[in-house]
Design a protein around this motif. Sequence first.
Motif, PDB file in Angstrom:
ATOM      1  N   GLU A 149     -48.975 -25.610  12.933  1.00 32.43           N
ATOM      2  CA  GLU A 149     -49.370 -24.987  12.057  1.00 32.43           C
ATOM      3  C   GLU A 149     -49.884 -23.956  11.895  1.00 32.43           C
ATOM      4  N   SER A 150     -49.512 -22.047  12.404  1.00 30.45           N
ATOM      5  CA  SER A 150     -50.058 -21.754  11.857  1.00 30.45           C
ATOM      6  C   SER A 150     -49.237 -20.605  11.380  1.00 30.45           C
ATOM      7  N   ARG A 151     -47.988 -20.437  11.295  1.00 31.24           N
ATOM      8  CA  ARG A 151     -47.030 -19.226  11.084  1.00 31.24           C
ATOM      9  C   ARG A 151     -45.808 -20.351  10.088  1.00 31.24           C
ATOM     10  N   LEU A 152     -44.620 -19.915   8.783  1.00 28.64           N
ATOM     11  CA  LEU A 152     -43.477 -20.102   8.699  1.00 28.64           C
ATOM     12  C   LEU A 152     -42.577 -19.221   9.434  1.00 28.64           C
ATOM     13  N   LEU A 153     -41.854 -20.247   9.818  1.00 30.80           N
ATOM     14  CA  LEU A 153     -39.971 -19.963  11.123  1.00 30.80           C
ATOM     15  C   LEU A 153     -39.080 -20.352  10.255  1.00 30.80           C
ATOM     16  N   ARG A 154     -38.247 -18.893  10.313  1.00 27.53           N
ATOM     17  CA  ARG A 154     -36.988 -19.382   9.256  1.00 27.53           C
ATOM     18  C   ARG A 154     -36.448 -19.705  10.887  1.00 27.53           C
ATOM     19  N   PHE A 155     -35.134 -21.484  11.091  1.00 29.26           N
ATOM     20  CA  PHE A 155     -34.553 -21.618  11.899  1.00 29.26           C
ATOM     21  C   PHE A 155     -32.877 -21.264  11.803  1.00 29.26           C
ATOM     22  N   ASP A 156     -32.532 -20.607  12.936  1.00 31.92           N
ATOM     23  CA  ASP A 156     -30.973 -20.618  12.654  1.00 31.92           C
ATOM     24  C   ASP A 156     -30.539 -21.671  13.600  1.00 31.92           C
ATOM     25  N   LEU A 157     -29.560 -22.531  12.583  1.00 31.84           N
ATOM     26  CA  LEU A 157     -28.971 -23.804  12.583  1.00 31.84           C
ATOM     27  C   LEU A 157     -28.557 -23.609  14.473  1.00 31.84           C
ATOM     28  N   GLU A 158     -27.169 -22.203  13.795  1.00 32.74           N
ATOM     29  CA  GLU A 158     -26.635 -22.216  14.816  1.00 32.74           C
ATOM     30  C   GLU A 158     -26.575 -21.113  16.044  1.00 32.74           C
ATOM     31  N   HIS A 159     -27.173 -20.351  15.831  1.00 35.75           N
ATOM     32  CA  HIS A 159     -27.997 -20.097  17.634  1.00 35.75           C
ATOM     33  C   HIS A 159     -29.130 -19.884  18.029  1.00 35.75           C
ATOM     34  N   LEU A 160     -29.756 -20.836  16.868  1.00 33.61           N
ATOM     35  CA  LEU A 160     -31.163 -21.822  17.440  1.00 33.61           C
ATOM     36  C   LEU A 160     -32.412 -21.396  17.751  1.00 33.61           C
ATOM     37  N   ASN A 161     -32.215 -19.506  16.797  1.00 33.47           N
ATOM     38  CA  ASN A 161     -32.921 -18.464  17.430  1.00 33.47           C
ATOM     39  C   ASN A 161     -33.609 -18.932  15.629  1.00 33.47           C
ATOM     40  N   ARG A 162     -35.666 -18.126  15.701  1.00 32.50           N
ATOM     41  CA  ARG A 162     -36.089 -17.993  15.387  1.00 32.50           C
ATOM     42  C   ARG A 162     -36.772 -17.613  14.392  1.00 32.50           C
ATOM     43  N   VAL A 163     -37.461 -16.511  13.367  1.00 31.77           N
ATOM     44  CA  VAL A 163     -38.227 -15.807  12.926  1.00 31.77           C
ATOM     45  C   VAL A 163     -39.433 -15.603  11.848  1.00 31.77           C
ATOM     46  N   VAL A 164     -40.388 -15.025  12.638  1.00 36.82           N
ATOM     47  CA  VAL A 164     -41.481 -15.309  11.575  1.00 36.82           C
ATOM     48  C   VAL A 164     -41.170 -15.011  10.184  1.00 36.82           C
ATOM     49  N   LEU A 165     -41.242 -15.570   9.087  1.00 36.77           N
ATOM     50  CA  LEU A 165     -41.281 -15.500   7.701  1.00 36.77           C
ATOM     51  C   LEU A 165     -42.579 -14.581   7.450  1.00 36.77           C
ATOM     52  N   ALA A 166     -42.572 -13.409   7.109  1.00 40.32           N
ATOM     53  CA  ALA A 166     -43.220 -12.596   6.168  1.00 40.32           C
ATOM     54  C   ALA A 166     -43.862 -12.460   5.320  1.00 40.32           C
ATOM     55  N   VAL A 167     -42.863 -13.025   4.380  1.00 38.84           N
ATOM     56  CA  VAL A 167     -43.542 -13.478   3.056  1.00 38.84           C
ATOM     57  C   VAL A 167     -43.207 -14.753   2.739  1.00 38.84           C
ATOM     58  N   PRO A 168     -44.298 -16.010   2.559  1.00 37.81           N
ATOM     59  CA  PRO A 168     -44.184 -16.972   2.249  1.00 37.81           C
ATOM     60  C   PRO A 168     -43.693 -17.619   1.336  1.00 37.81           C
ATOM     61  N   ASP A 169     -42.528 -17.275   1.105  1.00 39.85           N
ATOM     62  CA  ASP A 169     -41.477 -17.460   0.008  1.00 39.85           C
ATOM     63  C   ASP A 169     -40.526 -18.466   0.635  1.00 39.85           C
ATOM     64  N   TRP A 170     -41.060 -19.301   0.173  1.00 39.20           N
ATOM     65  CA  TRP A 170     -40.576 -20.659   0.945  1.00 39.20           C
ATOM     66  C   TRP A 170     -40.189 -22.138  -0.428  1.00 39.20           C
ATOM     67  N   GLN A 171     -39.529 -22.851  -0.320  1.00 39.90           N
ATOM     68  CA  GLN A 171     -39.452 -24.273  -0.713  1.00 39.90           C
ATOM     69  C   GLN A 171     -39.264 -25.169  -0.131  1.00 39.90           C
ATOM     70  N   PRO A 172     -40.684 -26.060  -0.178  1.00 43.67           N
ATOM     71  CA  PRO A 172     -40.610 -27.182   1.022  1.00 43.67           C
ATOM     72  C   PRO A 172     -40.016 -28.201   1.035  1.00 43.67           C
ATOM     73  N   ALA A 173     -39.711 -29.354   1.439  1.00 46.86           N
ATOM     74  CA  ALA A 173     -38.986 -30.500   1.182  1.00 46.86           C
ATOM     75  C   ALA A 173     -39.653 -31.225   0.209  1.00 46.86           C
ATOM     76  N   LEU A 174     -39.212 -31.681  -0.618  1.00 48.46           N
ATOM     77  CA  LEU A 174     -39.939 -32.781  -1.515  1.00 48.46           C
ATOM     78  C   LEU A 174     -40.252 -34.520  -0.974  1.00 48.46           C
ATOM     79  N   ILE A 175     -40.891 -34.669  -0.537  1.00 45.78           N
ATOM     80  CA  ILE A 175     -41.161 -35.893  -0.393  1.00 45.78           C
ATOM     81  C   ILE A 175     -41.871 -36.936  -1.708  1.00 45.78           C
ATOM     82  N   GLU A 176     -40.461 -37.587  -2.022  1.00 43.64           N
ATOM     83  CA  GLU A 176     -41.946 -38.353  -3.177  1.00 43.64           C
ATOM     84  C   GLU A 176     -41.091 -40.449  -3.128  1.00 43.64           C
TER      85      GLU A 176
END
Length: 240
Positions: A149-176
């Motif tokens: 709700e408040s931010r974008l997080l880069r989530f590591d699937l192997e170590h299950l840690n998260r990092v706040v994505l400083a630059v909102p440069d990402w591609q959201p999943a397309l649902i069509e």
Amino acid sequence: MKQRKPTSQWRRWHRWLGLLVALPVLVLSVTGVLLNHIEFLDCADDPLPPWLARSYGVSPTEQIHGSQVDGHWYAQAGERLFMDGSAVASCSAPFQGAVAAQGLTVAGCGGDLLLLQGDQQVERLRPGQGVPVFTRLGVTGGALVLETESRLLRFDLEHLNRVVLAVPDWQPALIEPLPAVLQPGLQAASVPASLNWQRLLQDLHAGRVFGWAGQWVMDLAALLLVVLALTGVVIWSRSR
């Protein structure tokens, strides 16, 4: 010689009662036989077609939406995740999209992350395992991104840690909307599992399909069958 007792009145009542209950008794008999052999017919747990499910007040999804990943379509229907129309895993609504990240296909299902390799589920990550509450998912540079709700997080699937994505440069999943060829199968799969052929036969047998009026009709038909049996015995005894 003993005179026979008149039976015309009894026969008249017997005939008209028989005509009155003919249709309900036919329904009772046919559905009873089918229910007795439902396991042999091997359709007890098959979901009803969407047009029949609507008679129960359930409106199957008119148009199924999903995400395309590496040439395959992933979508959710009836608490299951489908790949190209084939069920691959359990999946609670809402479907939050699917993306390719860290060499896997990642699908969001009601807050869970499903990790897939093709049509095989590798793992399911839940909020209790460190997955943050997210509304959408996407990718950036091959890494998974979760939108909260408040931010974008880069989530590591192997170590299950998260990092706040400083630059909102990402591609959201397309649902069509899914291709037309996949729509009918998933629309049928969106019918709840409780609405199956055995449920329909049971409701027809008891008259519940037609509400309280149908139940009273079936109850009355069952009682009149008893009356018919008694009047039949009386007619037979008086005709001897």
